[in-house]
Design an enzyme around this catalytic site. Sequence first.
Site, PDB file in Angstrom:
ATOM      1  N   HIS A 226      -6.444 -19.739  22.095  1.00  0.00           N
ATOM      2  CA  HIS A 226      -7.886 -19.960  22.006  1.00  0.00           C
ATOM      3  C   HIS A 226      -8.634 -19.343  23.183  1.00  0.00           C
ATOM      4  O   HIS A 226      -9.864 -19.312  23.195  1.00  0.00           O
ATOM      5  CB  HIS A 226      -8.145 -21.477  21.931  1.00  0.00           C
ATOM      6  CG  HIS A 226      -9.517 -21.855  21.508  1.00  0.00           C
ATOM      7  ND1 HIS A 226     -10.402 -22.518  22.342  1.00  0.00           N
ATOM      8  CD2 HIS A 226     -10.172 -21.673  20.341  1.00  0.00           C
ATOM      9  CE1 HIS A 226     -11.534 -22.732  21.698  1.00  0.00           C
ATOM     10  NE2 HIS A 226     -11.433 -22.229  20.487  1.00  0.00           N
TER      11      HIS A 226
ATOM     12  N   TYR B  33     -25.039 -19.113  18.951  1.00  0.00           N
ATOM     13  CA  TYR B  33     -24.189 -19.975  19.760  1.00  0.00           C
ATOM     14  C   TYR B  33     -24.514 -19.747  21.237  1.00  0.00           C
ATOM     15  O   TYR B  33     -24.536 -18.610  21.703  1.00  0.00           O
ATOM     16  CB  TYR B  33     -22.705 -19.657  19.545  1.00  0.00           C
ATOM     17  CG  TYR B  33     -22.102 -20.233  18.294  1.00  0.00           C
ATOM     18  CD1 TYR B  33     -22.826 -20.350  17.107  1.00  0.00           C
ATOM     19  CD2 TYR B  33     -20.773 -20.656  18.273  1.00  0.00           C
ATOM     20  CE1 TYR B  33     -22.264 -20.856  15.959  1.00  0.00           C
ATOM     21  CE2 TYR B  33     -20.199 -21.174  17.118  1.00  0.00           C
ATOM     22  CZ  TYR B  33     -20.945 -21.264  15.965  1.00  0.00           C
ATOM     23  OH  TYR B  33     -20.388 -21.774  14.822  1.00  0.00           O
TER      24      TYR B  33
END
Length: 687
Positions: free
Chosen positions: A433, A466
Amino acid sequence: MKIIHTIPRDISWLSFNERVLQEANDEHVPLKERIKFLAIHSNNLEEFFRVRVAALRRMIALSDKKANFHFEENPQAILDQIQTIVLRQQNEFARIWNNILHEMNKEKIFIKNIHQLSAAQKKFVRKHFDEEVESNVIPLLIEDLPTLPYLRDKSLYLGVVMSKEKTFSKQKYALIEIPVHALGRFVILPSRRGEHHIILLEDIIRFNLPYIFSYFGYDHFDAHIFNVTKDAEFDIDNDVSTSLVQKIEKGIKNRRKGKAVRFSYDKEINAGLLEYLIRKLSLSHKDNIIPGGKIHNFRHFMDFPNVFPSKKTRTNISFIHPELKDRQRITEVILKKDILLSFPYHSFVSVIDLLREAAMDPDVRSIKISAYRLASNSKIINALINAVRNGKEVIVMMELRARFDEEANLEWKERLEEEGVKVLIGIPNMKVHAKICVIKKIHAKKIIQYGFIATGNLNEKTAKIYADHLLFTSNENILEDINSIFHFLSAAKIENFDALNKCKHLMVCPNNMRKDLLALIDHEIKEAKEKKEAEIIVKLNSLSDQLLIQKLYEAAAAGVTIKMIVRGIYCALNENKKFKKNIFAISIVDEYLEHARAFIFHHSGKERTFISSADWMLRNLDHRIEAAVEITDKKIKKELREIINIQLSDSVKARRLDNQLSNNYVHSDKAKKIRSQIEIYNYLLNK
């Protein structure tokens, strides 16, 4: 581990989705944006059922507790609570939608049903069905079939009951999948000047039912919408004879056959058809069987037609970072100084430009980069392919298990490998990630490295909505650690996590981030106990890790000032009689999705500041490869602190997180109301 008092993760998440609903209810938000927030709420809830509710049900089904997820203490009690909260939120959703419809009507925008069409509109709907819709409609007669035809997850269905006027007792059931994916959900109708009339695709099909089933001789049709949500999780088996790619491909196929975890339907649906569907789906009335209004799969309303008066809906437009503006080469700037990009205020174009420069630079030898979620037409991928074509070595860590992006990432893997890119696919039982990149070039026989580390995905589409940070850097220590992570991911014996211990300047999961965070908090506890100033400021998407929550409780009990900005899951209790100082925690839900992770520790006046890809969750800290970088540049530290301070002062879009999950707005007595996303834009624009 000692049991501590926390808010259940899933109940906290539903509280976050309630904050999204609050935005839809806010009359100061433009109508189009209010509809968008209803769509986000609906999409969030669908994924919640596909993942979390499905997981809770599997917890109940498994008696040996051997699974790839963390078990809740009492999953059935949580499921019962979820059902109650979801029904309450659904009623609120319906109330808000009715209010929005009323406001739309004031603006001369009307969603028409089949009983409200003018003669000209009926003619249009009939013609539109013949020309655009009919070829995509496949009706299925179902009541005589031994099993229900395969119902696709995330699809919308029209349940039809047909009968003849003289013999109502002889009914036939049929299903029609609404072809939203092929045609979209909305059709603009002919309308009077100054008005906008819209009809939903399912109503076009409903209007044409007599034509669809004309050969059966039925003259009465009762048709209502329903949809099924299925378990989205799939387990990666331990068969060593199959590759990870094959396992994921198998898992995607199995996901499509997942067990139904929610059945939503128009509450006016025919009772006989409802019972039939429930029985065939092997559901009971104890399951999540949710009656609702005439509209389902509201997530499609993210694409609601832009028929609203031309009012500005987006706060501001992204701009190039001032240090990179009017420069011919971004690379030259980064080799001299660190640069912090804060999206969506700063433009993501600079990231793409950096990779394009590297692709064309004759001195560049290699590019290593990680990819988790990419845009559908990724300019990042295009730049990397150009780099390979120009003779560079390109290594991409492509996380194939990014939930709901598995198919897209498999396709990217295939395309990249066709072009000659070396694609890494991660390690068993652990997602990668971290958002990292390192570029190596050789100039005048000297090796030069530069790159970046980020809090969010390398996705130019989501970077517009975002709120994330990305650090451009040529710091040798940081880049050596990024190289160590790629070396670990490339190694043959990847189960040896000790290789990550070479990282001395980055906090890396699963090796040292948890340990380092605990040590940083312990330092603040020590300072507080010695009556010295002690402060912790944390910004996250989610806080649910029990060990870190326990350590925050210890810090609050010692008198450490703790300030939290957490958008989503927040399992901590802020108030306790043992705390010398209660925890201050807010959640900001606004135009942009707050996605950045940042940690600030007072550290005896020598403030330490980090940005990270990792939330404070068990899965991130112990079951993923994550990275956090310390910000050492004084100017950037000050800038990031100012951004955090602005958010902590938000008095328009901040909600206070408390033990009661009340989601009350933070109010200020000051004359000037602070809406942090607007203030941050102005702060960065004027630097």
